[in-house]
Design a protein around this motif. Structure first.
Motif, short mmCIF file in Angstrom:
data_model
loop_
_atom_site.label_atom_id
_atom_site.label_comp_id
_atom_site.label_asym_id
_atom_site.label_seq_id
_atom_site.Cartn_x
_atom_site.Cartn_y
_atom_site.Cartn_z
N GLY A 192 -5.91 5.95 -5.00
CA GLY A 192 -5.19 7.39 -4.50
C GLY A 192 -4.72 6.15 -3.25
O GLY A 192 -4.06 7.67 -2.30
N GLY A 193 -4.32 5.54 -3.45
CA GLY A 193 -3.80 4.65 -2.07
C GLY A 193 -2.48 3.89 -2.42
O GLY A 193 -2.13 3.05 -3.03
N VAL A 194 -2.77 2.20 -1.54
CA VAL A 194 -2.40 1.48 -1.81
C VAL A 194 -3.29 -0.39 -1.07
O VAL A 194 -4.41 -0.30 -1.27
CB VAL A 194 -0.82 1.20 -0.58
N THR A 195 -2.27 -0.73 -1.65
CA THR A 195 -3.52 -2.38 -2.09
C THR A 195 -3.72 -3.10 -0.14
O THR A 195 -2.46 -2.42 0.54
CB THR A 195 -2.56 -3.36 -2.10
N ILE A 196 -4.18 -3.64 0.17
CA ILE A 196 -4.02 -4.45 0.94
C ILE A 196 -3.06 -4.96 1.77
O ILE A 196 -3.15 -4.93 3.14
CB ILE A 196 -5.90 -4.61 1.47
N HIS A 197 -2.61 -5.51 0.71
CA HIS A 197 -2.17 -7.00 1.41
C HIS A 197 -0.41 -6.04 1.99
O HIS A 197 0.28 -6.31 2.12
CB HIS A 197 -1.32 -7.73 -0.05
N SER A 198 -0.79 -5.20 0.40
CA SER A 198 0.64 -4.35 0.96
C SER A 198 1.27 -3.74 2.32
O SER A 198 1.99 -3.29 3.51
CB SER A 198 0.63 -3.18 0.21
#
Length: 809
Positions: free
Chosen positions: A60-66
């Motif tokens: 339920g999150g986003v990628t680290i790089h994003s």
């Protein structure tokens, strides 16, 4: 320690302390469930990230790089990262107010990526602590899939890191963390299967257990699509073979889509097939995140092809039944190198691959399956080549009965790694107790109280504002300097020094057995201090900030000052809100929420009070606005800048002093006799009309200069505008259709009034020659100077220096 005790301990460490936590455990022990509970129950402001698109969606999150705008490639310590880092205001606010960062699937995160996160957080939170003081919740199982590190990348990273795993991070090693391991398995309930998985995970599997597992090998097993099996394989080639067979079995027309490959893009790096064969009814998986505004799909989303036309492929999602139109997208092949001279990591695009972001998905790789759960799966892991592959594949299955082996699993496919064995042993020694929790709560509350009563940041921001004001004193309102000086004195004596004495008394209260939140004598002191500082901030400090004028004709200087003043006002606003939150006593979570809300809710009041004129000439703010409108209208009439007619600083001074005679007008900086003659009558008329008078009280100055030829009296101002724009005297004369001597006369007036410096007009040697002659001979006329210096100087050059000397007297 029981299951509930471990979960409660982990939850309390997350919510009530600022300690970093490594939450680990076997597959299926509820780590992801715990993550979702933290998101729902925690009062802290948090963000959830993961290393891959699939893992991020599952968490339920986003990628680290994003989130952190990190470049794809090695982040070598001590180098300059040119990529990424372009944050909008919303993202900066998020980072500044972040209390908790949750990183899921931490086993797949490289050490240098964790240090990249540390760098971003320290920079945008303006704090030197590791990760900018943000608490970390690291979730994952080190016995599962490792980070992907290419040989070329490790060549750059190995001089700086002992290991590529997350626990090799330099930032993490500078901050302590506790480790909590969950042991109860939820995904599987069969004790026989659980025991088998544990043995494989811990590399203690016996021959008997392996034989038992291999009984699930079914030769030539070929279920129908209706049975719902998915195949997990170690290699892409195996998955491709299975998918090809399934595709051939479908009726209907075969559509082949050829990728467009430019320059260098090696075959092994293709994100999908160069020749992508599809039919209606094919089971597919998206292999890229949708970067459009709609975000229709993500890496790992599975569906079935329903329609194919010339340009689009339509895929019906298994998850929600939505039909998604899919177009071609591009991937870049990037090469990273280290520049030995600049210490920069250089990224060069050496090739592109353009294709539909789809793969056949009757079979997927084990790497793509991490974080997923299947009721029925065919496992092909006999060729496992990295640590954790066999365990991840097997642990995706809910039951042993739902698992079918494509081939028997040999013992050599269960990989082990000493680095991880050593780390696991270290983890066992870091399990916290209830006493550790109590101590961490105390430390967290003590740190938050010291933060609450610290005015160091406000002190620093006031210094920053004063530095800008001093550097550009000549074009900023004098009132700004006065207000900032008063603000600095008030903040230093009544806030900074008082708060520092309060902080020095805190250790006496911290010595109590009870936590600060439960320490009643301390709470009483906090309530009284809250009342004092709330009043000080609301009645003295913030009003002084609101009254600071930031108008300036120089756009860059104005933006620089506005940024500094906004940061200062936001800090004082947040302090006021923070002290409001402890009006009835200190509660750590209530304080955190108030502090973070202040960061997000802040709207500069100073801007509302600021009196400015808009670009179309419509003005606000009484006399100041009236003068600004007159100035801008006149400037527009002559196609020049407003500050060339009258600098904004002078307008401020006029609206403050409100002169009513020419004699009083001459006391305003920027007004000489010439300018009084040119525009003095208009200025006095506006001032007196604003004061309610009908006729201006104009008092003629003695020895008035000859009437200016320009009816509006702004010709010298226009000349000055052209000069400041970078034009030469000859260019100005040609553009204005005036004699060079006239332009030189205008500039000489500007020197007299202090609008420009003689150094802007003449080289140092010529200035020195003229000034030396004047000092030595005390000539009475310019002709005497010319006669004494000869043809080396002109009359205009002499006048420039002479006027500069007179204006300095």
């Amino acid at each position: 320690m029981s299951l509930n005790e471990k979960l409660n301990l982990a939850h309390n460490f997350v919510v009530h302390t600022n300690r970093n936590i490594f939450l680990t455990g076997k597959a299926g022990t509820g780590k992801t469930t715990f993550l979702h509970q933290v998101k729902q129950l925690s009062a802290k402001r948090l963000a959830v990230v993961a290393p891959t698109g699939v893992a991020a969606i599952n968490a339920g999150g986003v990628t680290i790089h994003s989130l952190f705008q990190l470049p794809f490639g090695p982040l070598v310590p001590g180098t300059v990262q040119r990529e990424g880092r372009k944050f909008n205001r919303d993202k900066i606010n998020l980072l500044r107010t972040l209390d908790l960062l949750v990183i899921d699937e931490i086993s797949m995160v490289r050490a240098d990526v964790l240090d990249g996160i540390d760098d971003v957080l320290r920079r945008y939170r303006n704090r030197p602590d590791p990760f900018g003081g943000v608490q970390l919740l690291l979730i994952g199982d080190m016995q599962q899939l490792p980070p992907v590190i290419r040989d070329d990348d490790w060549t750059l990273l190995s001089p700086h890191y002992e290991t590529g795993y997350f626990f090799g991070s330099k930032a993490l090693r500078r901050t302590p963390y506790v480790s909590i391991e969950l042991t109860h398995i939820y995904r599987q309930s069969d004790e026989r299967f659980i025991s088998l998985l544990n043995s494989i995970r811990e590399k203690t599997v016996t021959r008997a257990q392996l034989d038992d597992l291999n009984q699930r090998y079914v030769p030539d097993f070929s279920p129908s699509d209706d049975e719902g099996y998915i195949t997990l394989s170690t290699h892409n080639t195996t998955a491709q073979q299975i998918n090809s067979q399934k595709l051939q079995s479908l009726k209907g027309r075969l559509h082949t889509f050829t990728a467009v490959i430019e320059k260098e893009f090696p075959t092994h790096a293709y994100p999908t097939e160069a020749e992508l064969d599809l039919k209606v009814g094919a089971q597919v998986m998206f292999i890229k995140n949708d970067i459009s505004r709609e975000k229709l799909y993500y890496n790992g989303k599975i569906g079935r092809v329903t329609e194919i036309d010339d340009d689009l492929i339509y895929v019906k999602s298994q998850q929600d039944g939505e039909v998604i139109p899919v177009d071609r997208v591009s991937w870049e092949n990037i090469r990273y190198t280290l520049d030995s001279s600049t210490k920069e990591i250089k990224a060069e695009v050496i090739g592109t691959f353009t294709q539909y972001p789809l793969k056949l998905a009757w079979a997927i790789t084990i790497h793509k399956s991490q974080g997923l759960t299947f009721a029925k799966a065919i496992i092909d892991a006999s060729a496992a080549f990295t640590h954790g592959q066999v365990y991840v594949a097997l642990s995706r299955c809910k039951t042993l009965d739902g698992l079918v082996l494509r081939t028997p699993i040999p013992s050599h496919s269960i990989k082990t790694e000493q680095t991880l064995e050593d780390f696991h042993e270290q983890v066992q020694q870091q399990t916290p107790t209830e006493q550790h929790l109590h101590d961490a709560k105390r430390t967290n509350q003590e740190n938050l109280l010291q933060e609450l009563f610290s005015f160091d940041q406000a002190h620093s921001l006031i210094y920053r504002c004063r530095r800008v004001a001093t550097q550009y004193h000549s074009i900023l309102a004098d009132e700004l300097h006065t207000n900032l000086e008063q603000l600095a004195n008030t903040q230093s004596t009544k806030a900074h020094n008082v708060a520092r004495r309060f902080i020095q008394q805190l250790p006496t209260y911290f010595g109590s057995d009870s936590l600060p939140e439960a320490n009643q004598p301390l709470q009483e002191r906090i309530r009284k201090a809250s009342a004092y500082f709330r009043t000080l901030l609301a009645d003295e400090l913030l009003p002084l900030v609101h009254q600071c004028p930031t108008d300036c004709d120089n756009k860059q200087v104005r933006e620089l000052l506005l940024e500094a003043m906004d940061e200062l006002e936001k800090e004082l606003f947040a302090k006021r809100q923070s002290f409001e939150s402890v009006r009835d006593g200190f509660d750590a979570l209530v304080y955190l929420q108030a502090r973070n809300r202040a960061e997000l809710d802040f709207q500069p009041e100073r801007k509302k009070n600021e009196t400015t004129a808009t670009s179309d000439g419509a003005a606000k703010g009484g006399l100041y606005g009236a003068l600004m409108k007159w100035r801008n209208d006149l400037a527009g009439e002559y196609s020049t800048s407003g500050y060339m007619v009258l600098p904004q600083k002078t307008v401020h001074e006029l609206s403050r002093v409100r002169p009513t005679t020419t004699a009083e007008l001459l006391t305003i900086k920027g007004f000489g006799k010439t300018k009084v003659k040119q525009i003095g009558e208009d200025i006095l008329r506006i001032i007196q009309e604003y004061a309610g008078h009908t006729t201006p009280k104009v008092q003629k100055a003695s020895k008035e200069p000859k009437p200016a030829k320009d009816p509006k009296g702004v010709s010298p101002a226009i000349t000055l505008a052209f000069f400041r724009s970078g034009k030469s005297i000859a260019e100005i004369a040609a553009e204005r259709g005036l004699a060079v001597s006239t332009i030189e006369s205008h500039l000489a007036q500007s020197v007299s009034m202090g609008d420009i410096s003689v150094e802007d007009l003449l080289p140092p040697d010529k200035i020195a020659a003229i000034q030396t002659y004047i000092d030595a001979n005390e000539p009475k006329t310019l002709g005497e100077i010319r006669a004494g210096l000869g043809n080396e100087v002109t009359y205009s050059e002499i006048r420039f220096v002479y006027n500069a000397l007179r204006s300095a007297e």
